[in-house]
Motif scaffolding. Structure first.
Motif, short mmCIF file in Angstrom:
data_model
loop_
_atom_site.label_atom_id
_atom_site.label_comp_id
_atom_site.label_asym_id
_atom_site.label_seq_id
_atom_site.Cartn_x
_atom_site.Cartn_y
_atom_site.Cartn_z
N ILE A 200 -71.71 -5.55 81.15
CA ILE A 200 -70.80 -5.24 80.06
C ILE A 200 -71.40 -4.12 79.24
N VAL A 201 -70.64 -3.07 78.99
CA VAL A 201 -71.15 -1.97 78.17
C VAL A 201 -70.17 -1.70 77.03
N PRO A 202 -70.68 -1.37 75.85
CA PRO A 202 -69.82 -1.05 74.70
C PRO A 202 -69.38 0.40 74.74
N TYR A 203 -68.33 0.71 73.99
CA TYR A 203 -67.97 2.11 73.78
C TYR A 203 -67.67 2.32 72.30
N SER A 204 -67.80 3.54 71.85
CA SER A 204 -67.72 3.85 70.42
C SER A 204 -66.27 3.85 69.93
N ALA A 205 -66.14 3.89 68.60
CA ALA A 205 -64.81 3.91 67.99
C ALA A 205 -64.06 5.19 68.35
N SER A 206 -64.75 6.32 68.38
CA SER A 206 -64.09 7.59 68.72
C SER A 206 -63.60 7.58 70.16
N THR A 207 -64.39 6.99 71.06
CA THR A 207 -63.95 6.84 72.44
C THR A 207 -62.76 5.90 72.51
N GLY A 208 -62.78 4.86 71.69
CA GLY A 208 -61.68 3.90 71.66
C GLY A 208 -60.37 4.55 71.26
N GLN A 209 -60.40 5.47 70.30
CA GLN A 209 -59.18 6.17 69.89
C GLN A 209 -58.66 7.07 71.00
N LEU A 210 -59.58 7.75 71.67
CA LEU A 210 -59.20 8.61 72.79
C LEU A 210 -58.61 7.78 73.93
N LEU A 211 -59.18 6.61 74.14
CA LEU A 211 -58.68 5.70 75.18
C LEU A 211 -57.28 5.21 74.83
N LEU A 212 -57.06 4.87 73.57
CA LEU A 212 -55.74 4.41 73.14
C LEU A 212 -54.69 5.51 73.34
N ASP A 213 -55.04 6.75 72.99
CA ASP A 213 -54.12 7.88 73.18
C ASP A 213 -53.80 8.08 74.66
N TYR A 214 -54.82 7.94 75.50
CA TYR A 214 -54.59 8.15 76.93
C TYR A 214 -53.71 7.05 77.52
N LEU A 215 -53.95 5.80 77.12
CA LEU A 215 -53.15 4.70 77.66
C LEU A 215 -51.67 4.84 77.29
N ARG A 216 -51.41 5.38 76.10
CA ARG A 216 -50.02 5.66 75.72
C ARG A 216 -49.43 6.73 76.63
#
Length: 331
Positions: A200-216
């Motif tokens: 299990i690896v964590p990811y940062s908040a900035s990566t999380g926002q980019l991930l959310l934008d991509y999933l949309r």
């Protein structure tokens, strides 16, 4: 030559049945076909080749230039490539011995000890221990400047590869079910890893926002769950991105930034080195990276220069105090 081809095909099928990864099978096949072609050019059958033929093949690899689509490169084969080729040939001959088709293996093993005097037996192709290349700060900024023009998917993949220290396969095979957005965690499945271990690896908040934008954005291409990163081309739209497609993206980015050494693994090297620079413990980095052996992790401790820098600071302090003592005594 037909007999050799049949034995090679049988061995490759056996390795596939044993669960070797497709990329591993492809590498085995490429190495053995290359060796088979060399033996054919020497009018020798692979099955009966001697140490002399193997030594000639090694010499051929040492002198061979890397082929490129637009001609011949000026670079020779890497030490790791040559060792991989020879290892595959040795494994194949082990199989022939087990099947009673040979009595000896013409490829000797290295790193063994003689029982009488405990001397190390030198490997047929000695290992060259080289530090992985990582960009310096100026080179990193050049890469980021070029990456700004990339697609949302590619920018996320670049960010996630560094943030999670992911290998190419681990990144490309990420599944929608592997994401835990509430805790910003990624489940790296054992079947996608080199060591065949979950982590299990964590990811940062900035990566999380980019991930959310991509999933949309991804939902506009396909509603199907499965691979996170999918093709955006009209020909393969919605299909999982391939390893080779991602490698091509990274190669283009590196060339655009004037850094041809930049590869899909560079981001992992840089991540683990930065963790070492930040003071992470050896075992913490090993757990994060999914290393079986901490000796692999030590590479990044050395590359960071953390231990040497600390010792140098102490040494400089001691040296300075001694100089002050000398100055006071001799004035």
């Amino acid at each position: 030559m037909q007999v050799s081809s049949r034995h090679i095909d049988t061995w490759l099928t056996l390795q596939s049945n044993l669960g070797r990864a497709p990329n591993t099978i492809a590498a085995y096949s490429f190495a053995l076909r290359d060796y088979q072609q060399f033996c054919s050019d020497q009018n020798t059958c692979v099955d009966i080749a001697s140490r002399e033929q193997v030594s000639q093949y090694v010499r051929n690899l040492l002198n061979r230039r890397v082929s490129k689509s637009k001609g011949i490169s000026s670079s020779l084969f890497a030490n790791a490539t040559i060792r991989q080729r020879i290892t595959v040939v040795r494994l194949f001959y082990d199989y022939l011995i087990e099947e009673g088709l040979r009595t000896t293996n013409p490829v000797r093993r290295g790193n063994q000890f003689n029982n009488r005097n405990r001397r190390d037996i030198r490997a047929i192709v000695p290992i060259q221990h080289k530090m992985p290349w990582i960009p310096n700060e100026e080179e990193w900024q050049r890469l980021l400047a070029e990456a700004q023009g990339m697609s949302l998917r590619n920018r996320l993949m670049l960010t996630l590869a560094y943030d999670g220290g992911l290998r190419r396969e681990e990144l490309c095979l990420l599944n929608t079910k592997d994401i835990d957005p509430s805790h910003r965690l990624l489940h790296i499945r054992a079947e996608t890893t080199k060591a065949k271990r979950d982590r299990i690896v964590p990811y940062s908040a900035s990566t999380g926002q980019l991930l959310l934008d991509y999933l949309r954005y991804r939902r506009r291409l396909t509603s199907a769950r499965g691979a996170i990163f999918i093709s955006e081309s009209s020909r393969n739209i919605g299909m999982p991105i391939t390893f080779w497609a991602w490698s091509k993206v990274i190669r283009s980015l590196g060339n655009a930034a004037g850094l041809p050494r930049f590869s899909t693994h560079t981001l992992r090297h840089l991540c683990l080195t930065d963790l070492a620079r930040s003071g992470w413990d050896l075992h913490e980095i090993a757990t994060f990276a999914g290393h079986r052996n901490t000796s692999t992790t030590l590479i990044y401790i050395h590359l960071s220069g953390r231990e040497l820098a600390t010792k140098l600071a102490v040494a400089s302090s001691v040296h300075g105090l001694r100089l002050e003592d000398i100055s006071e005594s001799l004035q």
